[in-house]
Design a protein around this motif. Structure first.
Motif, PDB file in Angstrom:
ATOM      1  N   LEU A 165       0.833  -1.201   0.000  1.00 26.89           N
ATOM      2  CA  LEU A 165       0.000   0.000   0.000  1.00 26.89           C
ATOM      3  C   LEU A 165       0.869   1.254   0.000  1.00 26.89           C
ATOM      4  N   GLY A 166       1.929   1.231   0.799  1.00 27.00           N
ATOM      5  CA  GLY A 166       2.821   2.386   0.829  1.00 27.00           C
ATOM      6  C   GLY A 166       3.481   2.641  -0.502  1.00 27.00           C
ATOM      7  N   ASP A 167       3.853   1.558  -1.182  1.00 26.24           N
ATOM      8  CA  ASP A 167       4.451   1.717  -2.503  1.00 26.24           C
ATOM      9  C   ASP A 167       3.448   2.280  -3.495  1.00 26.24           C
ATOM     10  N   LEU A 168       2.187   1.887  -3.365  1.00 31.87           N
ATOM     11  CA  LEU A 168       1.141   2.448  -4.222  1.00 31.87           C
ATOM     12  C   LEU A 168       1.027   3.955  -4.009  1.00 31.87           C
ATOM     13  N   TYR A 169       1.011   4.393  -2.749  1.00 38.04           N
ATOM     14  CA  TYR A 169       0.956   5.814  -2.465  1.00 38.04           C
ATOM     15  C   TYR A 169       2.171   6.538  -3.056  1.00 38.04           C
ATOM     16  N   ARG A 170       3.334   5.885  -2.981  1.00 35.23           N
ATOM     17  CA  ARG A 170       4.531   6.467  -3.585  1.00 35.23           C
ATOM     18  C   ARG A 170       4.327   6.692  -5.082  1.00 35.23           C
ATOM     19  N   TYR A 175       2.934  11.272  -1.037  1.00 34.24           N
ATOM     20  CA  TYR A 175       4.036  10.971  -0.134  1.00 34.24           C
ATOM     21  C   TYR A 175       3.646  11.090   1.336  1.00 34.24           C
ATOM     22  N   GLY A 176       2.763  12.024   1.636  1.00 38.94           N
ATOM     23  CA  GLY A 176       2.293  12.162   3.012  1.00 38.94           C
ATOM     24  C   GLY A 176       1.547  10.937   3.497  1.00 38.94           C
ATOM     25  N   ASP A 177       0.835  10.278   2.597  1.00 38.15           N
ATOM     26  CA  ASP A 177       0.154   9.029   2.944  1.00 38.15           C
ATOM     27  C   ASP A 177       1.127   7.854   2.996  1.00 38.15           C
ATOM     28  N   ALA A 178       2.113   7.871   2.112  1.00 40.84           N
ATOM     29  CA  ALA A 178       3.044   6.751   2.027  1.00 40.84           C
ATOM     30  C   ALA A 178       3.926   6.625   3.256  1.00 40.84           C
ATOM     31  N   VAL A 179       4.392   7.745   3.785  1.00 39.77           N
ATOM     32  CA  VAL A 179       5.374   7.705   4.874  1.00 39.77           C
ATOM     33  C   VAL A 179       4.872   6.959   6.109  1.00 39.77           C
ATOM     34  N   VAL A 181       2.484   4.759   6.452  1.00 42.68           N
ATOM     35  CA  VAL A 181       2.196   3.358   6.137  1.00 42.68           C
ATOM     36  C   VAL A 181       3.493   2.555   6.070  1.00 42.68           C
ATOM     37  N   LEU A 182       4.490   3.094   5.396  1.00 46.06           N
ATOM     38  CA  LEU A 182       5.771   2.401   5.285  1.00 46.06           C
ATOM     39  C   LEU A 182       6.482   2.351   6.635  1.00 46.06           C
ATOM     40  N   LYS A 183       6.381   3.416   7.403  1.00 50.51           N
ATOM     41  CA  LYS A 183       6.989   3.404   8.734  1.00 50.51           C
ATOM     42  C   LYS A 183       6.337   2.339   9.615  1.00 50.51           C
ATOM     43  N   ARG A 184       5.037   2.175   9.478  1.00 46.17           N
ATOM     44  CA  ARG A 184       4.360   1.139  10.267  1.00 46.17           C
ATOM     45  C   ARG A 184       4.832  -0.253   9.843  1.00 46.17           C
ATOM     46  N   SER A 185       4.996  -0.460   8.528  1.00 45.75           N
ATOM     47  CA  SER A 185       5.496  -1.736   8.037  1.00 45.75           C
ATOM     48  C   SER A 185       6.879  -2.030   8.616  1.00 45.75           C
ATOM     49  N   ILE A 186       7.744  -1.032   8.594  1.00 44.75           N
ATOM     50  CA  ILE A 186       9.088  -1.199   9.143  1.00 44.75           C
ATOM     51  C   ILE A 186       9.032  -1.484  10.633  1.00 44.75           C
ATOM     52  N   ALA A 187       8.184  -0.736  11.347  1.00 48.07           N
ATOM     53  CA  ALA A 187       8.101  -0.889  12.804  1.00 48.07           C
ATOM     54  C   ALA A 187       7.639  -2.287  13.201  1.00 48.07           C
ATOM     55  N   ILE A 188       6.692  -2.846  12.447  1.00 47.92           N
ATOM     56  CA  ILE A 188       6.217  -4.204  12.750  1.00 47.92           C
ATOM     57  C   ILE A 188       7.366  -5.198  12.628  1.00 47.92           C
ATOM     58  N   ASN A 189       8.097  -5.124  11.530  1.00 50.94           N
ATOM     59  CA  ASN A 189       9.194  -6.066  11.331  1.00 50.94           C
ATOM     60  C   ASN A 189      10.337  -5.831  12.301  1.00 50.94           C
ATOM     61  N   GLU A 190      10.588  -4.585  12.650  1.00 47.53           N
ATOM     62  CA  GLU A 190      11.633  -4.313  13.651  1.00 47.53           C
ATOM     63  C   GLU A 190      11.260  -4.906  15.003  1.00 47.53           C
ATOM     64  N   GLY A 205      13.475   0.459   1.698  1.00 49.70           N
ATOM     65  CA  GLY A 205      13.803   0.994   0.387  1.00 49.70           C
ATOM     66  C   GLY A 205      12.694   1.866  -0.177  1.00 49.70           C
ATOM     67  N   ASN A 206      11.444   1.466   0.032  1.00 50.25           N
ATOM     68  CA  ASN A 206      10.338   2.274  -0.467  1.00 50.25           C
ATOM     69  C   ASN A 206      10.231   3.603   0.265  1.00 50.25           C
ATOM     70  N   LEU A 207      10.486   3.604   1.582  1.00 47.10           N
ATOM     71  CA  LEU A 207      10.473   4.857   2.335  1.00 47.10           C
ATOM     72  C   LEU A 207      11.596   5.770   1.857  1.00 47.10           C
ATOM     73  N   ALA A 208      12.756   5.188   1.592  1.00 53.34           N
ATOM     74  CA  ALA A 208      13.860   5.979   1.045  1.00 53.34           C
ATOM     75  C   ALA A 208      13.474   6.573  -0.298  1.00 53.34           C
ATOM     76  N   ALA A 209      12.757   5.782  -1.121  1.00 50.21           N
ATOM     77  CA  ALA A 209      12.316   6.275  -2.424  1.00 50.21           C
ATOM     78  C   ALA A 209      11.385   7.469  -2.270  1.00 50.21           C
ATOM     79  N   VAL A 210      10.503   7.408  -1.288  1.00 50.12           N
ATOM     80  CA  VAL A 210       9.595   8.531  -1.028  1.00 50.12           C
ATOM     81  C   VAL A 210      10.385   9.776  -0.651  1.00 50.12           C
ATOM     82  N   TYR A 211      11.338   9.617   0.253  1.00 52.70           N
ATOM     83  CA  TYR A 211      12.151  10.761   0.660  1.00 52.70           C
ATOM     84  C   TYR A 211      12.916  11.334  -0.539  1.00 52.70           C
ATOM     85  N   SER A 212      13.411  10.453  -1.406  1.00 54.56           N
ATOM     86  CA  SER A 212      14.117  10.922  -2.589  1.00 54.56           C
ATOM     87  C   SER A 212      13.203  11.758  -3.467  1.00 54.56           C
TER      88      SER A 212
END
Length: 365
Positions: A165-170, A175-179, A181-190, A205-212
């Protein structure tokens, strides 16, 4: 001039029978732990997929206790066919089959049953590749609460769905929606596996792409570098799984005017991918496109033109003449010719780029 080609990474599931896995078939038991291990491996494999290919041929040695129901044979046949078409980029052919698969599951189990989650994601991924983002978003968002209800909100399967979903928003530029969602995905796995586990690399990587894409290149570089360190530590410095993130990090380095660092990564990526997958692939085309931009900035005009054209030809051969990624390279080539004062050539390639992009505009079916 330069088209930032940050490749989105999406994840799906397959069984050992080369069939996309129905998430409700997996129970919270010892086999689920094995599945998680395999899925983490798959998350890594997603990093070397091409611009258009998300599903890769990976068998999961997991014993599944799939429920038997009337449409099982047809659903299984459909899943196999959809997978084959998807992997070869034949999304329009895959679309009606994926729609039929979803219909079978809904008819058998109901619209909100756990068995429907995976067909929803499969269909969403196809609409995504067809640039039908509104439809894809609806399907992804419908699948997410089904997953959260069936396996819990902090499960690795939910993290994977959030990444998609985050990649779709990207891709939509949201980008405001993507960040978050992707942070939550990362947090779950962390939380599940720690901050240096392979499971976080796709969403990272997708969050980095959004920031880029937001112009936050320092933040993007930091995340890409973190992901690359994780991959190299786990798999070695020259593993092909790392080449996607190398190419994306190189794009950020270009934006930071770190041209030599970028060129080093891109050349390394091309060598690794050529040895692993052959001399022609969208991954190599992506890297050549970025390397051409470096040569252009360094005044190496002949080398830049050669690589821009080579990249465009490779994209057209592997992805087809109407793929949005080809439009990006053609736009770059047009910009290059404009800078060279070759306005007729610039206009020719820009017209074609615009035509391809127009065909790729969202057009829900």
């Amino acid at each position: 001039m330069f088209h930032i080609d940050v490749v989105g990474l999406r994840i799906a599931f397959q069984t050992s029978a080369s069939r996309w896995m129905n998430l409700s078939d997996i129970q919270e038991n010892e086999s689920d732990i094995d599945l998680k291990t395999f899925m983490k491996e798959w998350a890594m494999r997603a990093l070397h997929t091409s611009i258009y290919t998300v599903v890769v041929a990976m068998a999961l040695s997991v014993s599944l206790a799939a429920p038997s129901y009337a449409g099982d044979d047809e659903a299984g046949t459909l899943s196999n066919r959809v997978e084959d078409l998807y992997r070869t980029g034949k999304y329009m052919e895959a679309l009606p089959l994926a729609q039929r698969s979803l219909s079978l599951h809904e008819k058998q189990f109901g619209p909100n049953d756990a068995n429907v989650a995976m067909p929803l994601i499969e269909l969403g991924m196809i609409h995504y590749q067809l640039a039908q983002y509104v439809v894809a978003e609806a399907l992804y968002k419908r699948s997410l609460p089904i997953l959260e209800e069936s396996v819990g909100p902090e499960h690795f399967k939910v993290a994977m769905a959030l990444n998609n979903l985050g990649d779709l928003y990207r891709a939509q530029g949201r980008y405001g929606d993507a960040v978050p969602v992707l942070k939550r995905s990362i947090a779950i796995n962390e939380k599940l596996d720690g901050p240096d586990d392979l499971s976080i690399t796709t969403a990272l990587g997708n969050l980095a792409a959004v920031y880029s894409m937001q112009g936050q290149n320092d933040r993007a570089a930091s995340l890409f570098e973190r992901g690359l360190v994780i991959i190299e530590k786990a798999r070695g410095a020259n593993d092909p799984e790392a080449t996607n993130i190398m190419s994306n990090l190189a794009v950020v380095y270009i934006q930071q005017n770190r041209l030599n660092d970028a060129a080093r990564l891109l050349k390394r990526s091309i060598v690794i991918n050529s040895k692993a997958f052959g001399p022609e692939s969208p991954d190599i085309a992506q890297a050549q496109n970025s390397l051409a931009e470096i040569y252009s900035r360094q005044g190496r005009s002949a080398d830049a033109e050669f690589l821009f054209k080579k990249s465009a030809a490779m994209y057209e051969k592997t992805l087809g003449p109407d793929h949005p990624e080809l439009a990006g390279v053609l736009s770059n080539l047009a910009g290059f010719y404009k800078d060279q004062g070759r306005l007729a050539d610039a206009q020719l390639y820009m017209k074609r780029s615009i035509s391809i992009r127009a065909k790729a505009q969202p057009n829900p079916i």
